[in-house]
Write a protein that holds these residues in place. Structure first.
Motif, PDB file in Angstrom:
ATOM      1  N   UNK A 150      55.121  87.742  57.571  1.00  0.00           N
ATOM      2  CA  UNK A 150      53.926  88.018  58.351  1.00  0.00           C
ATOM      3  C   UNK A 150      52.917  88.836  57.551  1.00  0.00           C
ATOM      4  N   UNK A 151      53.408  89.774  56.728  1.00  0.00           N
ATOM      5  CA  UNK A 151      52.497  90.565  55.900  1.00  0.00           C
ATOM      6  C   UNK A 151      51.794  89.669  54.886  1.00  0.00           C
ATOM      7  N   UNK A 152      52.546  88.790  54.236  1.00  0.00           N
ATOM      8  CA  UNK A 152      51.946  87.880  53.250  1.00  0.00           C
ATOM      9  C   UNK A 152      50.894  86.989  53.906  1.00  0.00           C
ATOM     10  N   UNK A 153      51.216  86.430  55.059  1.00  0.00           N
ATOM     11  CA  UNK A 153      50.285  85.525  55.734  1.00  0.00           C
ATOM     12  C   UNK A 153      49.017  86.260  56.144  1.00  0.00           C
ATOM     13  N   UNK A 165      46.684  95.542  58.653  1.00  0.00           N
ATOM     14  CA  UNK A 165      48.006  94.932  58.820  1.00  0.00           C
ATOM     15  C   UNK A 165      48.997  95.976  59.324  1.00  0.00           C
ATOM     16  N   UNK A 166      48.856  97.198  58.827  1.00  0.00           N
ATOM     17  CA  UNK A 166      49.722  98.282  59.294  1.00  0.00           C
ATOM     18  C   UNK A 166      49.558  98.497  60.793  1.00  0.00           C
ATOM     19  N   UNK A 172      53.754 101.822  58.693  1.00  0.00           N
ATOM     20  CA  UNK A 172      52.849 102.535  57.803  1.00  0.00           C
ATOM     21  C   UNK A 172      52.246 101.587  56.772  1.00  0.00           C
ATOM     22  N   UNK A 173      51.112 102.011  56.209  1.00  0.00           N
ATOM     23  CA  UNK A 173      50.470 101.193  55.179  1.00  0.00           C
ATOM     24  C   UNK A 173      51.356 101.058  53.954  1.00  0.00           C
ATOM     25  N   UNK A 174      52.087 102.117  53.601  1.00  0.00           N
ATOM     26  CA  UNK A 174      53.004 102.047  52.470  1.00  0.00           C
ATOM     27  C   UNK A 174      54.106 101.021  52.708  1.00  0.00           C
ATOM     28  N   UNK A 181      55.013  93.452  48.358  1.00  0.00           N
ATOM     29  CA  UNK A 181      55.603  93.366  47.028  1.00  0.00           C
ATOM     30  C   UNK A 181      56.898  92.561  47.064  1.00  0.00           C
ATOM     31  N   UNK A 182      57.743  92.850  48.045  1.00  0.00           N
ATOM     32  CA  UNK A 182      58.995  92.111  48.168  1.00  0.00           C
ATOM     33  C   UNK A 182      58.732  90.636  48.489  1.00  0.00           C
TER      34      UNK A 182
END
Length: 209
Positions: A150-153, A165-166, A172-174, A181-182
Motif C-alpha cells: 500500500x505504501x508503494x502504490x 501516507x503516514x 509514523x513517517x519513518x 525501502x523494504x
C-alpha cells in the motif's frame, strides 16, 4: 468552480449543498483512486465495488467534513480502510469455501491486472516495454506484504507524499519510509527472479505511472 479551485474548497462547497462541486472532485480523483484500489485488491469487480463505497462514504461523511487535512489524504484514508475491510471479507470467504469462483466482471476472467488499468500517455518504445513488464510488476507487487504494497502504490502510483501516507495508514513517517525501502528491495528481488532488470529493478518507477 474553475480548475484552480482547491479540493478542500470543493468539498466544503459540497458540504454546503453544491452538487457540482462533488462532480468536479469525482472527475479529478476517480481514476487515481480506482487505480489505487485495483492494485490493492487485485480484482477489478471488487475494486469497482470498493470505489463506489468510497464515494458513497464521502457523500455520507460530508456533513462532518472539515478541511483539517488535504482532501486527498482524507479520501485515500477512506479508500484504504475499505480495501482492508474488503480483503478481510475476501479472506474469510476463501477460507469458508475453497471452490469460490474467480472474481471478475463478465469477460474479465483471467485478464492480467495490468490490462485493466487505464493507460497513461507514454512513448511507443516505453509503451511496448511497459506492456511486457507491467504484468510482472503487478505479480511482484502482489507478493509484497500488504503494508509495504500500500505504501508503494500510494507513493509511486498516486504520488502521495510520505507525510500524507503516514496519515492515511496511521503510522509514523519513518515507518512509512522504512516500508517503502523494504517494498523496493522486495520488488527488485522478485523482479530479478522474473527476469526483469534495468531501470525498474533499480528504483521501481519504470512502469509506475
Amino acid at each position: 468552480m474553475g480548475p484552480e479551485t482547491s479540493d478542500e474548497r470543493l468539498m466544503l462547497a459540497f458540504r454546503a449543498g453544491d452538487a457540482r462541486a462533488f462532480e468536479v472532485l469525482v472527475r479529478r480523483h476517480r481514476t487515481p483512486v480506482f487505480n489505487f484500489i485495483l492494485r490493492f485488491t487485485g480484482h477489478r469487480a471488487r475494486a469497482e465495488d470498493v470505489l463506489q463505497e468510497t464515494w458513497l462514504k464521502v457523500v455520507r461523511s460530508a456533513p462532518e467534513y472539515e478541511a483539517k487535512a488535504k482532501f486527498t489524504t482524507w479520501v485515500y484514508t477512506i479508500a484504504r480502510n475499505l480495501c482492508v475491510d474488503s480483503a478481510r471479507k475476501e479472506s474469510y470467504r476463501q477460507a469458508a469455501s475453497l471452490e469460490a469462483p474467480t472474481t471478475g466482471t463478465e469477460g474479465d476472467e483471467g485478464r492480467p491486472l495490468g490490462e485493466a488499468l487505464p493507460d497513461e500517455g507514454v512513448s511507443p518504445e516505453r509503451g511496448a516495454y511497459n506492456a511486457r513488464v507491467r504484468p510482472l510488476l503487478e505479480r511482484a507487487l502482489a507478493s509484497l506484504p500488504e503494508e509495504q504494497r500500500e505504501v508503494f502504490i500510494l507513493r509511486e502510483y498516486s504520488g502521495i507524499p510520505f507525510k500524507e501516507i503516514a496519515e492515511v495508514t496511521a503510522v509514523s513517517e519513518n515507518t512509512v519510509k522504512s516500508r517503502m525501502r523494504y517494498a523496493l528491495e522486495g520488488l527488485r528481488r522478485r523482479l530479478a527472479e522474473l527476469g526483469v532488470d534495468g531501470d525498474l529493478a533499480e528504483d521501481g518507477r519504470t512502469v509506475a505511472g
